[in-house]
Each structure stands twice: as C-alpha cells, then as structure tokens.
Design a protein around this motif. Structure first.
Motif, PDB file in Angstrom:
ATOM      1  N   ALA A  60      -5.223   0.738   4.240  1.00 36.15           N
ATOM      2  CA  ALA A  60      -5.297   1.572   3.037  1.00 36.15           C
ATOM      3  C   ALA A  60      -6.692   1.617   2.436  1.00 36.15           C
ATOM      4  O   ALA A  60      -7.013   2.547   1.692  1.00 36.15           O
ATOM      5  CB  ALA A  60      -4.299   1.081   1.998  1.00 36.15           C
ATOM      6  N   ILE A  61      -7.552   0.639   2.726  1.00 32.16           N
ATOM      7  CA  ILE A  61      -8.884   0.613   2.127  1.00 32.16           C
ATOM      8  C   ILE A  61      -9.912   1.398   2.938  1.00 32.16           C
ATOM      9  O   ILE A  61     -11.069   1.511   2.520  1.00 32.16           O
ATOM     10  CB  ILE A  61      -9.379  -0.839   1.939  1.00 32.16           C
TER      11      ILE A  61
ATOM     12  N   VAL B  76      -7.075  -1.673  -5.098  1.00 30.95           N
ATOM     13  CA  VAL B  76      -8.125  -0.941  -4.389  1.00 30.95           C
ATOM     14  C   VAL B  76      -7.656   0.478  -4.089  1.00 30.95           C
ATOM     15  O   VAL B  76      -6.524   0.685  -3.636  1.00 30.95           O
ATOM     16  CB  VAL B  76      -8.460  -1.625  -3.045  1.00 30.95           C
ATOM     17  N   ASN B  77      -8.540   1.431  -4.350  1.00 31.81           N
ATOM     18  CA  ASN B  77      -8.256   2.800  -3.901  1.00 31.81           C
ATOM     19  C   ASN B  77      -9.340   3.264  -2.937  1.00 31.81           C
ATOM     20  O   ASN B  77     -10.490   2.827  -3.018  1.00 31.81           O
ATOM     21  CB  ASN B  77      -8.171   3.766  -5.075  1.00 31.81           C
ATOM     22  N   SER B  78      -8.979   4.131  -2.020  1.00 31.36           N
ATOM     23  CA  SER B  78      -9.942   4.765  -1.130  1.00 31.36           C
ATOM     24  C   SER B  78      -9.885   6.267  -1.337  1.00 31.36           C
ATOM     25  O   SER B  78      -8.891   6.806  -1.820  1.00 31.36           O
ATOM     26  CB  SER B  78      -9.640   4.420   0.337  1.00 31.36           C
TER      27      SER B  78
ATOM     28  N   ALA C   8       0.836  -1.199   0.000  1.00 32.87           N
ATOM     29  CA  ALA C   8       0.000   0.000   0.000  1.00 32.87           C
ATOM     30  C   ALA C   8       0.867   1.243   0.000  1.00 32.87           C
ATOM     31  O   ALA C   8       1.984   1.239   0.529  1.00 32.87           O
ATOM     32  CB  ALA C   8      -0.921  -0.002   1.224  1.00 32.87           C
ATOM     33  N   VAL C   9       0.323   2.320  -0.602  1.00 27.94           N
ATOM     34  CA  VAL C   9       1.024   3.603  -0.634  1.00 27.94           C
ATOM     35  C   VAL C   9       0.018   4.732  -0.456  1.00 27.94           C
ATOM     36  O   VAL C   9      -1.193   4.544  -0.594  1.00 27.94           O
ATOM     37  CB  VAL C   9       1.772   3.820  -1.968  1.00 27.94           C
ATOM     38  N   ALA C  10       0.541   5.905  -0.154  1.00 25.33           N
ATOM     39  CA  ALA C  10      -0.247   7.134  -0.165  1.00 25.33           C
ATOM     40  C   ALA C  10       0.055   7.835  -1.484  1.00 25.33           C
ATOM     41  O   ALA C  10       1.176   8.313  -1.692  1.00 25.33           O
ATOM     42  CB  ALA C  10       0.127   8.020   1.019  1.00 25.33           C
ATOM     43  N   CYS C  11      -0.934   7.888  -2.374  1.00 29.16           N
ATOM     44  CA  CYS C  11      -0.663   8.487  -3.692  1.00 29.16           C
ATOM     45  C   CYS C  11      -1.382   9.820  -3.882  1.00 29.16           C
ATOM     46  O   CYS C  11      -1.311  10.411  -4.955  1.00 29.16           O
ATOM     47  CB  CYS C  11      -1.041   7.518  -4.799  1.00 29.16           C
ATOM     48  N   GLY C  12      -2.093  10.298  -2.841  1.00 25.90           N
ATOM     49  CA  GLY C  12      -2.680  11.627  -2.915  1.00 25.90           C
ATOM     50  C   GLY C  12      -4.127  11.688  -3.345  1.00 25.90           C
ATOM     51  O   GLY C  12      -4.630  12.759  -3.682  1.00 25.90           O
ATOM     52  N   ILE C  13      -4.833  10.559  -3.306  1.00 27.10           N
ATOM     53  CA  ILE C  13      -6.265  10.579  -3.629  1.00 27.10           C
ATOM     54  C   ILE C  13      -7.038  11.275  -2.511  1.00 27.10           C
ATOM     55  O   ILE C  13      -7.931  12.085  -2.758  1.00 27.10           O
ATOM     56  CB  ILE C  13      -6.804   9.154  -3.839  1.00 27.10           C
TER      57      ILE C  13
ATOM     58  N   LEU D 161      -4.057   3.612  -1.623  1.00 22.00           N
ATOM     59  CA  LEU D 161      -3.989   2.744  -2.788  1.00 22.00           C
ATOM     60  C   LEU D 161      -3.274   1.462  -2.386  1.00 22.00           C
ATOM     61  O   LEU D 161      -2.208   1.512  -1.763  1.00 22.00           O
ATOM     62  CB  LEU D 161      -3.229   3.440  -3.923  1.00 22.00           C
ATOM     63  N   ALA D 162      -3.866   0.312  -2.739  1.00 26.22           N
ATOM     64  CA  ALA D 162      -3.299  -0.956  -2.286  1.00 26.22           C
ATOM     65  C   ALA D 162      -3.508  -2.051  -3.313  1.00 26.22           C
ATOM     66  O   ALA D 162      -4.442  -1.998  -4.130  1.00 26.22           O
ATOM     67  CB  ALA D 162      -3.925  -1.371  -0.952  1.00 26.22           C
TER      68      ALA D 162
END
Length: 403
Positions: A150-151, A78-80, A22-27, A36-37
């Motif tokens: 992340a979700i 998956v993105n949140s 999982a990462v923090a991509c700025g959504i 994002l995972a």
C-alpha cells in the motif's frame, strides 16, 4: 542467510504485537490499488526516526519530528499517491487530522500516531476519502505484506524483509518495509521505511543505532541524485520479547546491531535495484581512501554519474566515465596511483589504461548486477554505495508522473 539470522515472512508484522491493514480509498488514479495503510503495535513503543534534510519538508515530516520528541510512538498511518508537500497550513492541518483519525480508530492517544505521505507534490489530501478509508481499515498480524504494497508509488514491487534471531536466549524478530524508486538521494534519512521489533531497547541507544544503520545503507544509495521532501525512516520497538532493554553495554547489543544493518542494507539495495526504469543494480566499492569521508565521496560520486549510468545501461565498459566521475567527486586522490575494476576485470592501473580483455569486461557489464571496485591506495578507509543504470524508462516515468 546464516543460521544466526533466519528470514521469515510478513515483514513489519512478523515481530510479536504488531498489526497492519490497508485499503484502496481512491487517492490514486486507479481506485483498485491500495493507497492507505496503518501499522500499529498492541502497546506503546520506544521509537526512533531519521528524516529528510530537504529545506522543503512535507507536512508529515514536521508532524513526526514533533511527536517523536517524546521517544515514543505506537502507530503510523501512511498514504500513497499524494505527498502532502508544498500544501501550506492546510496541508499541515491535514497531516495532524490523519493522525487523529487513526488514533481514534485505534483507541490510542493521537500523540502516539505518526504520519507519512508519498506521491505527487503540491496537491491537498482528499481528506473525505482518507477519513472513510481509515475507518474501513481492519488490522491483522497477518497483513504486513499488504502494508508493504500500500505504500508504493512508482515501485514495480514491494521491498520487505524480516529476520528472526536470539536475544538473551529468547527468539525475537526485526521486520522492515520500504518504498522508493525515484527522487532517491537521501541524506540522514531514507525514502519511506518502517522497521518493527519486539526487542526491548533503550531509546537513546536505538536512535543512535538507527542513525548509524541508515548512514551505511539508505544514505549510500542513489537512483537519480534528487532528494525527496518526504524521506522518513521509523523504528518501533515494543519490548514484548521481555528482554532486559538493550544498550551499548548489553552483551547482545552487537547481535541486534548486525540484524538492523542486514535489514537496512537489504532494503536499500532493493530500492536501488528497483529504480525507475532500471535494469541493473550497480555496486561501487571504494577502498584505500585517506578517510571514510573521502571513501563515501568517491563511491557515491560514481553512482551519481549519469554518463556512467548510461554506459551501464548499454553494457559499455567505458571506464573513462568512472575516471571522470572520480576526479569530480572531491575526494583526495593521486592521479597516478588509483586502480579500477569492473567485476574481476582490472581496467585501470595506476591511473591509466590497464591491459585487459574487453570481451570479458563487456560480459560483466551485461549482467543484472555490476560491481565497480576502486582502490585509491592512499589509506585504509573504505565505503560501498549502490545505484542503478539510467534508461529511457526513467524519462518515460517522469514525463507522465502527474497525468
């Protein structure tokens, strides 16, 4: 937990052959929060799924329905922070693009990659951020808990579990992670839930067992009576345990069924417990119903009552709210026969007020978990539903959601 089923760490990556990242991509508005995972198996899986019955399904739901026709999958991205719902053809193209990007990152066919989104409806996904984020994800068998975090959206904590048990004398595992706190009133689906196992299972039987488990767990919870457009439950079975594939005739099928029910029930209860603004978990058990359908109507009818939810929040044993909800739920009942208990305290007997200790009832209502039991005295059927109280915190959460 019994010795037959042992709880272990790492949820969806607890079974052999599963990795996540999982990462923090700025959504999300807070750029430091992971949003994002990817969850992936080392090998293709037998897969099953249930989805929202909403007439306005999100783009990722449409993708999953199409790809799962094969009964196989190997990963999910998956993105949140963004639901990718009510986004038209562009939104659908973005969902397929997410799957393609994840497939390329993993080196597997795109048709084996499923997709989920959760968050605000009506906004296009920031695909440049997602493309960069997917490329940055590093998968590990130790990152199941990162995936579970992340979700999340308005959840206050992750919901995750993994069980270890035996099939054919082999040690196997079943893990799960879910999210959901608002828009919780599923029907043949769940919010977002991901289940993994290293057990070998026949696909048709797996789909049947997942549908049955969801019906008795996620389909029996409510926070606010609103069905989500993105409800998805996916189960991946990679078979790396090496057992003979399970089906109805397999002697260990009941053990896997029990493990699945334990995992889905635990996760469902945790969603209800963590409802937006919630301070109390409500359990409603109905017995003595004419049939299962009536038992479900009665149990869910109580969890859906905002008046009873408010009474629960205030610790008020106002059983009249329960009677009103019961009468309106559509189940068959005799108004002169049903009994109601709040905890162990009987507050209604044969449809009227029972003689009870109000202080004892208030003490039950003050707890963080409150059980209501209703006996309709009409048959043998029963059902259990879960919900939560309704506080001002729910209003606060949903008046500020898109800000």
């Amino acid at each position: 937990m019994t010795e037959e089923f042992r709880e272990v760490d790492l949820c969806v990556t607890a079974p052999r052959g599963f990795r996540a990242g999982a990462v923090a991509c700025g959504i999300k508005s807070d750029a430091a929060i992971k949003d994002l995972a990817i969850l992936a198996s080392d090998v293709p899986c037998v897969a099953a799924g249930t989805f929202t019955t909403s007439r306005t399904p999100a783009a990722p739901v449409l993708l999953c329905r199409e790809y799962l026709r094969s009964g196989k999958a190997q990963a999910v991205v998956v993105n949140s922070g963004n639901a990718n719902c009510a986004t038209g053809e562009q939104g659908l193209r973005n969902a397929y693009r997410m799957a393609e990007l994840a497939a390329a990152h993993l080196g597997i066919p795109k048709e084996l990659v499923l997709c989920s989104s959760t968050g605000i409806i009506g906004r296009q996904l920031p695909m440049e951020k997602i493309e960069q984020g997917i490329a940055a994800i590093e998968l590990s068998s130790q990152s199941g808990n990162d995936f579970a975090e992340a979700i999340l959206t308005t959840d206050t904590r992750p919901k995750r579990i993994a069980l270890e048990f035996e099939i054919e004398g082999r040690t196997v595992r079943l893990g799960g992670a879910t999210k959901g706190a608002g828009m919780i009133y599923p029907n043949m689906a769940t919010m977002l839930c991901y289940l993994t196992t290293d057990v070998a299972v026949e696909q048709a039987w797996l789909q049947e067992e997942l549908r049955a488990a969801v019906a008795e767990s996620f389909n029996m919870i409510s926070v606010d009576g609103d069905m989500s457009t993105n409800d998805t439950c996916l189960l991946f079975a990679n078979g790396l345990a090496g057992n003979r594939p399970l089906n109805e005739a397999h002697p260990d099928a009941p053990r896997f069924r029990e493990a699945l029910r334990r995992v889905t029930t635990y996760l469902a209860r945790e969603i209800a417990r963590d409802g937006e603004g919630a301070t109390k978990l409500m359990t409603v058990h109905v017995r003595g119903a004419r049939d299962r359908t009536d038992a479900i109507k009665a149990a869910r009818g109580i969890t859906l009552s905002p008046l009873w939810q408010c009474a629960l929040a205030g610790g008020d044993p106002n059983w009249g709210r329960i009677v009103a909800a019961l009468g309106a739920c559509g189940c068959t009942l005799d108004p002169n026969r049903f009994d109601i208990f709040i905890g162990p305290v009987q507050v209604v007997q044969q449809g009227g007020a029972a003689s009870y200790d109000e202080a004892a009832a208030r003490a039950v209502m003050a707890a963080s978990e409150v059980t209501v039991t209703i006996d309709l005295h009409l048959g043998e059927a029963e059902a259990t539903a879960w919900g939560c109280d309704l506080t001002h915190g729910y209003i606060d959460e949903n008046t500020l959601y898109t800000r």
